[in-house]
Motif scaffolding. Structure first.
Motif, PDB file in Angstrom:
ATOM      1  N   ASN A  17      46.083  39.825  43.177  1.00 35.93           N
ATOM      2  CA  ASN A  17      46.867  40.965  42.721  1.00 35.93           C
ATOM      3  C   ASN A  17      46.162  41.681  41.574  1.00 35.93           C
ATOM      4  N   GLN A  18      45.633  40.940  40.625  1.00 37.42           N
ATOM      5  CA  GLN A  18      44.948  41.533  39.484  1.00 37.42           C
ATOM      6  C   GLN A  18      43.691  42.277  39.926  1.00 37.42           C
ATOM      7  N   LEU A  19      42.976  41.736  40.897  1.00 38.37           N
ATOM      8  CA  LEU A  19      41.791  42.436  41.416  1.00 38.37           C
ATOM      9  C   LEU A  19      42.173  43.813  41.958  1.00 38.37           C
ATOM     10  N   GLY A  20      43.293  43.884  42.664  1.00 39.10           N
ATOM     11  CA  GLY A  20      43.775  45.173  43.168  1.00 39.10           C
ATOM     12  C   GLY A  20      44.163  46.105  42.045  1.00 39.10           C
ATOM     13  N   MET A  21      44.798  45.573  41.018  1.00 38.42           N
ATOM     14  CA  MET A  21      45.204  46.388  39.871  1.00 38.42           C
ATOM     15  C   MET A  21      44.000  46.924  39.117  1.00 38.42           C
ATOM     16  N   ASP A  22      42.960  46.145  39.053  1.00 38.00           N
ATOM     17  CA  ASP A  22      41.759  46.558  38.331  1.00 38.00           C
ATOM     18  C   ASP A  22      41.083  47.774  38.959  1.00 38.00           C
ATOM     19  N   THR A  23      41.372  48.069  40.223  1.00 37.41           N
ATOM     20  CA  THR A  23      40.782  49.238  40.887  1.00 37.41           C
ATOM     21  C   THR A  23      41.492  50.523  40.505  1.00 37.41           C
TER      22      THR A  23
ATOM     23  N   GLN B  76      50.787  49.490  38.000  1.00 35.92           N
ATOM     24  CA  GLN B  76      50.780  48.425  37.003  1.00 35.92           C
ATOM     25  C   GLN B  76      49.361  48.151  36.543  1.00 35.92           C
ATOM     26  N   ARG B  77      49.241  47.653  35.329  1.00 37.24           N
ATOM     27  CA  ARG B  77      47.926  47.334  34.768  1.00 37.24           C
ATOM     28  C   ARG B  77      47.657  45.836  34.712  1.00 37.24           C
ATOM     29  N   GLU B  78      48.744  45.038  34.614  1.00 39.22           N
ATOM     30  CA  GLU B  78      48.598  43.587  34.532  1.00 39.22           C
ATOM     31  C   GLU B  78      49.608  42.922  35.440  1.00 39.22           C
ATOM     32  N   CYS B  79      49.220  41.793  35.988  1.00 41.18           N
ATOM     33  CA  CYS B  79      50.132  41.026  36.831  1.00 41.18           C
ATOM     34  C   CYS B  79      51.295  40.507  36.001  1.00 41.18           C
ATOM     35  N   PRO B  80      52.486  40.602  36.548  1.00 41.02           N
ATOM     36  CA  PRO B  80      53.635  40.054  35.830  1.00 41.02           C
ATOM     37  C   PRO B  80      53.616  38.533  35.898  1.00 41.02           C
ATOM     38  N   PRO B  81      54.327  37.890  34.994  1.00 43.57           N
ATOM     39  CA  PRO B  81      54.479  36.439  35.091  1.00 43.57           C
ATOM     40  C   PRO B  81      55.140  36.066  36.422  1.00 43.57           C
ATOM     41  N   HIS B  82      54.949  34.840  36.861  1.00 44.09           N
ATOM     42  CA  HIS B  82      55.482  34.406  38.159  1.00 44.09           C
ATOM     43  C   HIS B  82      56.980  34.666  38.273  1.00 44.09           C
ATOM     44  N   GLU B  83      57.728  34.396  37.225  1.00 37.60           N
ATOM     45  CA  GLU B  83      59.176  34.569  37.273  1.00 37.60           C
ATOM     46  C   GLU B  83      59.551  36.019  37.574  1.00 37.60           C
ATOM     47  N   GLU B  84      58.846  36.956  36.966  1.00 41.96           N
ATOM     48  CA  GLU B  84      59.113  38.382  37.205  1.00 41.96           C
ATOM     49  C   GLU B  84      58.693  38.778  38.616  1.00 41.96           C
ATOM     50  N   PHE B  85      57.529  38.308  39.054  1.00 40.42           N
ATOM     51  CA  PHE B  85      57.056  38.563  40.413  1.00 40.42           C
ATOM     52  C   PHE B  85      58.088  38.043  41.407  1.00 40.42           C
TER      53      PHE B  85
END
Length: 65
Positions: free
Chosen positions: A19-25, A31-40
């Motif tokens: 997910n973060q790799l996709g956000m980095d593009t 979104q800019r950063e992956c949410p914590p697991h609980e939020e996801f």
């Protein structure tokens, strides 16, 4: 060769990295950063959570939000 299966809690870290790799593009999401697991977990439906794996390595995922 990869297989698709239901996402398991043990996949969380690898899914987060993908997910973060996709956000980095700056193309995949606003979104800019992956949410914590609980939020996801809260923001995605439990049904149809799938992960593509090559052996023990997650190489992709999908889930409706």
């Amino acid at each position: 060769m990869f297989q698709t299966r239901e996402m398991q809690e043990s996949d969380c870290q690898q899914v987060k990295e993908i997910n973060q790799l996709g956000m980095d593009t700056n193309i995949a999401t606003f979104q800019r950063e992956c949410p914590p697991h609980e939020e996801f977990d809260r923001s995605h439906l439990n049904e149809c959570r799938l992960v593509a794996v090559d052996g023990d390595t997650a190489i992709g995922w999908r889930t409706p939000s």
